[in-house]
Design an enzyme around this catalytic site. Sequence first.
Site, PDB file in Angstrom:
ATOM      1  N   TYR A  16       0.840  -1.205   0.000  1.00  0.00           N
ATOM      2  CA  TYR A  16       0.000   0.000   0.000  1.00  0.00           C
ATOM      3  C   TYR A  16       0.871   1.248   0.000  1.00  0.00           C
ATOM      4  CZ  TYR A  16      -3.562   3.377   1.414  1.00  0.00           C
ATOM      5  OH  TYR A  16      -4.402   4.466   1.471  1.00  0.00           O
ATOM      6  N   LYS A  20       1.066   4.195  -2.984  1.00  0.00           N
ATOM      7  CA  LYS A  20       0.747   5.593  -2.688  1.00  0.00           C
ATOM      8  C   LYS A  20       1.968   6.483  -2.901  1.00  0.00           C
ATOM      9  CE  LYS A  20      -3.549   4.962  -1.849  1.00  0.00           C
ATOM     10  NZ  LYS A  20      -4.577   5.525  -2.716  1.00  0.00           N
ATOM     11  N   THR A  51     -14.157   6.906   7.476  1.00  0.00           N
ATOM     12  CA  THR A  51     -14.884   6.418   6.310  1.00  0.00           C
ATOM     13  C   THR A  51     -15.585   5.109   6.675  1.00  0.00           C
ATOM     14  OG1 THR A  51     -13.026   5.077   5.565  1.00  0.00           O
ATOM     15  CG2 THR A  51     -13.115   7.364   4.739  1.00  0.00           C
ATOM     16  N   LEU A  53     -14.826   2.295   5.559  1.00  0.00           N
ATOM     17  CA  LEU A  53     -13.755   1.306   5.741  1.00  0.00           C
ATOM     18  C   LEU A  53     -13.187   1.384   7.159  1.00  0.00           C
ATOM     19  CD1 LEU A  53     -12.124  -0.913   4.353  1.00  0.00           C
ATOM     20  CD2 LEU A  53     -10.529   0.850   3.591  1.00  0.00           C
TER      21      LEU A  53
END
Length: 127
Positions: A16, A20, A51, A53
Amino acid sequence: MSSLVGSIGQLHASTYVATKGAITALTKALAIDEARHGVRVNSVSPGNVYTPLWQEAIDAAPDPHQCRAQGEAAQLLSRMGTIDEVGKLCLFIAAEATFTTGVDHFISGGAELGYGEKGRSSNRHGK
């Protein structure tokens, strides 16, 4: 959209973080390439933003209250950001920040600031 961790790293999230970080680097490269066409290229790097998530992670945690509290405590402002706050930054960049290009804009509540203990080695202090 990039992420704060693309610049500062994150434990157990190397894939990840790498993707990014690539967005942040691509932002700068595209800003150089596209400036001659009058195109501005910027990225936005949120920190902890509440959020759905995040709510899923809180709900799945062994101690949901502690999970949310830790998520909030990671920022100097002692809370997570909101989706609306990120949207407002994006709107500002698009409509008002007309002399801005090649910039990765953090929206993190100050999560990246401050000096603190980071040691993770099991062999601390040379022992």
